[in-house]
Design a protein around this motif. Structure first.
Motif, PDB file in Angstrom:
ATOM      1  N   ILE A 100       0.871  -1.184   0.000  1.00 17.94           N
ATOM      2  CA  ILE A 100       0.000   0.000   0.000  1.00 17.94           C
ATOM      3  C   ILE A 100       0.901   1.225   0.000  1.00 17.94           C
ATOM      4  CG2 ILE A 100      -1.842   1.274   1.204  1.00 17.94           C
ATOM      5  CD1 ILE A 100      -2.481  -1.250   2.778  1.00 17.94           C
ATOM      6  N   GLU A 101       0.654   2.141  -0.933  1.00 20.18           N
ATOM      7  CA  GLU A 101       1.423   3.394  -0.925  1.00 20.18           C
ATOM      8  C   GLU A 101       0.462   4.570  -1.073  1.00 20.18           C
ATOM      9  OE1 GLU A 101       5.026   3.610  -3.334  1.00 20.18           O
ATOM     10  OE2 GLU A 101       4.595   5.709  -3.802  1.00 20.18           O
ATOM     11  N   VAL A 102       0.685   5.586  -0.276  1.00 20.29           N
ATOM     12  CA  VAL A 102      -0.114   6.807  -0.370  1.00 20.29           C
ATOM     13  C   VAL A 102       0.850   7.981  -0.509  1.00 20.29           C
ATOM     14  CG1 VAL A 102      -1.886   8.243   0.730  1.00 20.29           C
ATOM     15  CG2 VAL A 102      -1.838   5.780   1.189  1.00 20.29           C
ATOM     16  N   THR A 103       0.704   8.754  -1.598  1.00 20.77           N
ATOM     17  CA  THR A 103       1.559   9.948  -1.750  1.00 20.77           C
ATOM     18  C   THR A 103       0.680  11.204  -1.680  1.00 20.77           C
ATOM     19  OG1 THR A 103       1.467  10.403  -4.138  1.00 20.77           O
ATOM     20  CG2 THR A 103       2.916   8.597  -3.422  1.00 20.77           C
ATOM     21  N   ARG A 104       1.352  12.352  -1.629  1.00 20.08           N
ATOM     22  CA  ARG A 104       0.601  13.608  -1.501  1.00 20.08           C
ATOM     23  C   ARG A 104      -0.016  14.046  -2.829  1.00 20.08           C
ATOM     24  NH1 ARG A 104       1.233  16.174   3.044  1.00 20.08           N
ATOM     25  NH2 ARG A 104       3.378  15.498   3.247  1.00 20.08           N
ATOM     26  N   GLY A 105      -0.110  13.138  -3.783  1.00 21.41           N
ATOM     27  CA  GLY A 105      -0.840  13.451  -5.012  1.00 21.41           C
ATOM     28  C   GLY A 105       0.023  14.146  -6.050  1.00 21.41           C
ATOM     29  N   THR A 106      -0.639  14.740  -7.019  1.00 21.30           N
ATOM     30  CA  THR A 106       0.020  15.272  -8.209  1.00 21.30           C
ATOM     31  C   THR A 106      -0.148  16.778  -8.279  1.00 21.30           C
ATOM     32  OG1 THR A 106      -0.398  13.218  -9.379  1.00 21.30           O
ATOM     33  CG2 THR A 106      -0.015  15.138 -10.736  1.00 21.30           C
ATOM     34  N   HIS A 107       0.953  17.468  -8.364  1.00 22.87           N
ATOM     35  CA  HIS A 107       0.885  18.923  -8.480  1.00 22.87           C
ATOM     36  C   HIS A 107       2.208  19.409  -9.050  1.00 22.87           C
ATOM     37  CE1 HIS A 107       0.208  23.164  -7.188  1.00 22.87           C
ATOM     38  NE2 HIS A 107      -1.048  22.807  -7.426  1.00 22.87           N
ATOM     39  N   ARG A 108       2.165  20.494  -9.818  1.00 23.46           N
ATOM     40  CA  ARG A 108       3.371  21.052 -10.431  1.00 23.46           C
ATOM     41  C   ARG A 108       4.448  21.250  -9.363  1.00 23.46           C
ATOM     42  NH1 ARG A 108       4.482  23.560 -15.523  1.00 23.46           N
ATOM     43  NH2 ARG A 108       2.709  22.525 -16.470  1.00 23.46           N
ATOM     44  N   ARG A 109       5.688  20.892  -9.702  1.00 24.89           N
ATOM     45  CA  ARG A 109       6.737  20.779  -8.688  1.00 24.89           C
ATOM     46  C   ARG A 109       6.969  22.070  -7.901  1.00 24.89           C
ATOM     47  NH1 ARG A 109      12.175  21.307  -7.678  1.00 24.89           N
ATOM     48  NH2 ARG A 109      13.109  19.560  -6.529  1.00 24.89           N
ATOM     49  N   SER A 110       6.819  21.925  -6.602  1.00 26.23           N
ATOM     50  CA  SER A 110       7.050  23.038  -5.682  1.00 26.23           C
ATOM     51  C   SER A 110       7.152  22.407  -4.303  1.00 26.23           C
ATOM     52  CB  SER A 110       5.862  23.998  -5.752  1.00 26.23           C
ATOM     53  OG  SER A 110       5.850  24.842  -4.639  1.00 26.23           O
ATOM     54  N   HIS A 111       8.171  22.811  -3.521  1.00 22.43           N
ATOM     55  CA  HIS A 111       8.414  22.078  -2.280  1.00 22.43           C
ATOM     56  C   HIS A 111       7.231  22.119  -1.308  1.00 22.43           C
ATOM     57  CE1 HIS A 111      12.431  21.958  -3.862  1.00 22.43           C
ATOM     58  NE2 HIS A 111      12.820  21.189  -2.862  1.00 22.43           N
ATOM     59  N   GLY A 112       6.608  23.287  -1.190  1.00 21.28           N
ATOM     60  CA  GLY A 112       5.480  23.404  -0.257  1.00 21.28           C
ATOM     61  C   GLY A 112       4.328  22.493  -0.656  1.00 21.28           C
ATOM     62  N   PHE A 113       3.477  22.199   0.322  1.00 24.14           N
ATOM     63  CA  PHE A 113       2.321  21.348   0.024  1.00 24.14           C
ATOM     64  C   PHE A 113       1.468  21.991  -1.081  1.00 24.14           C
ATOM     65  CE2 PHE A 113       1.706  19.335   4.558  1.00 24.14           C
ATOM     66  CZ  PHE A 113       2.955  18.751   4.454  1.00 24.14           C
ATOM     67  N   PRO A 114       0.813  21.196  -1.932  1.00 25.56           N
ATOM     68  CA  PRO A 114      -0.147  21.754  -2.893  1.00 25.56           C
ATOM     69  C   PRO A 114      -1.265  22.481  -2.139  1.00 25.56           C
ATOM     70  CG  PRO A 114       0.245  19.410  -3.305  1.00 25.56           C
ATOM     71  CD  PRO A 114       0.899  19.727  -2.003  1.00 25.56           C
ATOM     72  N   PRO A 115      -1.890  23.491  -2.744  1.00 24.60           N
ATOM     73  CA  PRO A 115      -2.972  24.186  -2.055  1.00 24.60           C
ATOM     74  C   PRO A 115      -4.062  23.196  -1.644  1.00 24.60           C
ATOM     75  CG  PRO A 115      -2.441  25.258  -4.136  1.00 24.60           C
ATOM     76  CD  PRO A 115      -1.639  23.994  -4.089  1.00 24.60           C
TER      77      PRO A 115
END
Ligand code: PDD
Length: 282
Positions: free
Chosen positions: A90-105
């Protein structure tokens, strides 16, 4: 075989994640590996609880345990009857968003959730009989290894170093004290007392470690959760690894020094007890 990716069951060859997945870009995710014995998940509740702690630690939302359980059962159902052992990943990632260190909005991407089941070969009896060879390496991982993150490069490099030296695996050593192996915890026994490192932030608190501690207590074996050094380990009566896919695996040598017993009686007993608990033996 089918895998589960983001709410859908798809053939493995069609399961794709984005180049902007935060797991791919930043190792921004967590995982679990669970042993499946005869179509049954071993210690599912403990793994689910640890997944919950890992998710909370990196500020990802909790997952629905009953949904994961339903998916797991469906994936296990695809195993052939001849497949007595398998692993569920089982793997859970923080999803897909244009590369930027901070969390996606907030609300901009759901987490990526991947699950698959694959057959595993049981550990050969000869391996248990002969024991495995280990090397020691400095534990230069970060200080939060209790979180089961997918950021495993130090573990990968340590394992590869062991292979290049003809050994099976590597033991991490921090400030002179043994922490764990690259994908397993480590125990030693001396004068009838069983030792393993305490569950601080410097080890991954293994589910197998937990179960083995319970099994040892059920046999009235004294357990001491005190850190030990490499010198103490080499002088042990016996030593072994514990892990989901490692089970209880006796250690024969460390940095080329043979241990007193390459496959000790305690390890063999605890492996038998573990198999019994997994429903493999009467
Ligand atoms: N690894 N320590 C580390 C660093 C691990 O990666 C693991 C498990 C363990 C043992 O934990 P458990 O008993 O819960 O499997 C200890 C899994 C199996 C892996 O990465 O494949």
């Amino acid at each position: 075989m089918q895998v589960y990716l983001n709410g859908k069951f798809v053939p493995e060859s069609q399961a794709m994640v984005s180049i902007d997945d935060r797991g791919f870009l930043f190792a921004d995710g967590v995982y679990e590996v669970i042993h499946v014995y005869r179509q049954k998940l071993f210690e599912w509740d403990l793994h689910l609880a640890r997944l919950g702690r890992s998710l909370a630690a990196i500020q990802l939302p909790a997952v629905d345990g009953s949904e994961l359980s339903r998916v797991a059962q469906q994936l296990i159902g695809e195993l052939g009857p001849e497949q007595s052992e398998a692993s569920l990943y089982i793997e859970v990632t923080r999803g897909t968003h244009r590369r930027s260190h901070g969390f996606p909005p907030p609300g901009s991407t759901p987490p990526t959730v991947l699950m698959w089941v694959r057959p595993v070969n049981p550990i050969p009896e000869e391996t248990v009989d002969h024991g495995i060879s280990m090397i020691t390496v400095p534990d230069d991982r970060w200080a939060q290894v209790w979180i089961k993150t997918i950021g495993l490069l130090p573990n990968v490099l340590a394992k590869e170093k062991a292979h290049q030296k003809g050994a099976f695996d590597a033991i991490f050593v921090r400030d002179g004290m043994v922490t764990e192996a690259t994908s397993a915890n480590i125990f030693m026994a001396k004068d009838g007392v069983l030792y393993t490192a305490p569950a601080t932030n410097y080890i991954l608190p293994g589910i197998t470690r937990h179960v083995v501690l319970e099994l040892a207590q059920a046999r009235n074996i004294t357990v001491n959760l005190t850190p030990f050094s490499v010198d103490q380990l080499v002088m042990a009566d016996e030593a072994f690894l514990t892990g989901t896919l490692t089970e209880v695996l006796p250690i024969a040598s460390i940095d080329g020094y043979p241990l007193k017993s390459p496959s000790g009686p305690l390890a063999r007993q605890l492996l038998q007890d573990l198999h019994e608990r997994a429903g493999l033996q009467p």
